[in-house]
Design a protein around this motif. Structure first.
Motif, PDB file in Angstrom:
ATOM      1  N   LEU A   1       0.837  -1.194   0.000  1.00  0.00           N
ATOM      2  CA  LEU A   1       0.000   0.000   0.000  1.00  0.00           C
ATOM      3  C   LEU A   1       0.871   1.242   0.000  1.00  0.00           C
ATOM      4  O   LEU A   1       1.798   1.369   0.789  1.00  0.00           O
TER       5      LEU A   1
ATOM      6  N   GLY B   1      -3.504   4.483  -1.731  1.00  0.00           N
ATOM      7  CA  GLY B   1      -3.825   3.916  -3.027  1.00  0.00           C
ATOM      8  C   GLY B   1      -4.595   2.606  -2.868  1.00  0.00           C
ATOM      9  O   GLY B   1      -4.800   2.136  -1.748  1.00  0.00           O
ATOM     10  N   PRO B   2      -5.013   1.991  -3.980  1.00  0.00           N
ATOM     11  CA  PRO B   2      -5.835   0.788  -3.930  1.00  0.00           C
ATOM     12  C   PRO B   2      -5.063  -0.466  -3.537  1.00  0.00           C
ATOM     13  O   PRO B   2      -5.670  -1.490  -3.236  1.00  0.00           O
TER      14      PRO B   2
ATOM     15  N   TYR C   1      -9.587   4.038   9.820  1.00  0.00           N
ATOM     16  CA  TYR C   1      -9.686   3.728   8.400  1.00  0.00           C
ATOM     17  C   TYR C   1     -10.493   2.446   8.246  1.00  0.00           C
ATOM     18  O   TYR C   1     -10.509   1.589   9.129  1.00  0.00           O
TER      19      TYR C   1
ATOM     20  N   GLN D   1     -11.184  -0.836   5.384  1.00  0.00           N
ATOM     21  CA  GLN D   1     -10.665  -1.486   4.179  1.00  0.00           C
ATOM     22  C   GLN D   1     -11.648  -2.555   3.730  1.00  0.00           C
ATOM     23  O   GLN D   1     -11.946  -3.491   4.473  1.00  0.00           O
TER      24      GLN D   1
ATOM     25  N   ARG E   1      -8.941  -3.829  -1.486  1.00  0.00           N
ATOM     26  CA  ARG E   1      -8.907  -2.380  -1.705  1.00  0.00           C
ATOM     27  C   ARG E   1      -7.922  -1.738  -0.747  1.00  0.00           C
ATOM     28  O   ARG E   1      -7.477  -2.332   0.236  1.00  0.00           O
ATOM     29  N   GLY E   2      -7.600  -0.483  -1.022  1.00  0.00           N
ATOM     30  CA  GLY E   2      -6.778   0.279  -0.093  1.00  0.00           C
ATOM     31  C   GLY E   2      -7.583   0.728   1.105  1.00  0.00           C
ATOM     32  O   GLY E   2      -8.762   0.416   1.234  1.00  0.00           O
ATOM     33  N   LEU E   3      -6.940   1.462   1.995  1.00  0.00           N
ATOM     34  CA  LEU E   3      -7.609   1.965   3.184  1.00  0.00           C
ATOM     35  C   LEU E   3      -8.333   3.271   2.862  1.00  0.00           C
ATOM     36  O   LEU E   3      -7.779   4.151   2.210  1.00  0.00           O
TER      37      LEU E   3
ATOM     38  N   PHE F   1     -10.206   6.591   4.544  1.00  0.00           N
ATOM     39  CA  PHE F   1     -10.285   7.396   5.749  1.00  0.00           C
ATOM     40  C   PHE F   1     -11.730   7.518   6.220  1.00  0.00           C
ATOM     41  O   PHE F   1     -12.636   7.785   5.427  1.00  0.00           O
TER      42      PHE F   1
END
Lengths: 113, 112
Positions: free
Chosen positions: A90, A105-106, B36, B38, B42-44, B46
């Motif tokens: 990440l 980011g993803p 956060y 998730q 996927r990313g985290l 906020f």
């Protein structure tokens, strides 16, 4: 909206290969970070950068290097990939100041065979 | 150095019930606290943060968190859980530096 993009969502590499993970942010953030995420371990910081051409080691830098030639781009390099580097990677960026939010980011899911 | 503990690996709640995801922290000086979320692969994203001021912080998707200095806690709450809230939740703390520390994460499952 802040946008942080990563070059690949999924990667499969072989042991010993050199691997490049690219991250780009569009908010003119000074600070950029690379983490790896493993089940039960949360996020662990690999490297971070406060400015162009500047880098600092995080908690687990061994086996990795980074490059920041432009403010918006922060690259993570696995010099010689190993199976224990199979993980989710990440990238994040943030402005200056401790109250600033980190934007992620993803993620890139890397499998090293 | 700062640190975060999320004492529960897993939290299960029924849809419509209130939910709480726990977080305690350790930091020298004033803490900057973050939550956060998730979703799979996927990313985290906020959710909310505490910097200063009101101890109750409201964030995205109906979530809120309460900063408790005496208990060094920053628990995430929602009055009525949705199935779509099922995800992995991370608490994070930062001190005056740019070094942010994340908890190990809590997997929330909301059952219909």
């Amino acid at each position: 909206d802040v946008k942080v993009t990563q070059s690949s969502r999924y990667l499969v590499k072989r042991t010993g290969e050199k691997v490049f993970l690219e991250c780009v942010q569009d908010m003119d953030h000074e600070n950029m970070f690379w983490y790896r995420q493993d089940p039960g371990l949360g996020l662990r910081l690999i490297y971070f950068s406060y400015d162009v051409k500047m880098k600092e080691k995080g908690d687990i830098p061994e086996g990795y290097s980074v490059s920041r030639e432009k403010k918006e781009r922060f690259s993570l390099i696995l010099e010689s990939a190993s199976t224990n580097q199979t993980s989710m990677y990440l990238c994040a960026s943030t402005g200056t100041g401790p109250g600033e939010t980190q934007y992620f980011g993803p993620g890139t899911r890397l499998l090293v065979l | 150095a700062q640190s975060v503990a999320q004492p529960e690996d897993q939290v299960n709640v029924a849809e419509g019930n209130p939910l709480t995801v726990k977080c305690t922290y350790s930091v020298s000086g004033n803490p900057y606290l973050f939550w956060y979320v998730q979703y799979p692969n996927r990313g985290l994203q906020f959710l909310l943060k505490y910097i200063t001021g009101d101890n109750l912080v409201k964030g995205s998707y109906g979530f809120e968190a309460e900063f408790n200095k005496s208990q060094t806690s920053f628990h995430l709450k929602k009055p009525s859980a949705l199935v779509s809230d099922s995800a992995l939740y991370f608490c994070a703390v930062r001190d005056h530096s740019n070094d942010m520390r994340f908890g190990a994460g809590t997997r929330l499952t909301v059952k219909p």
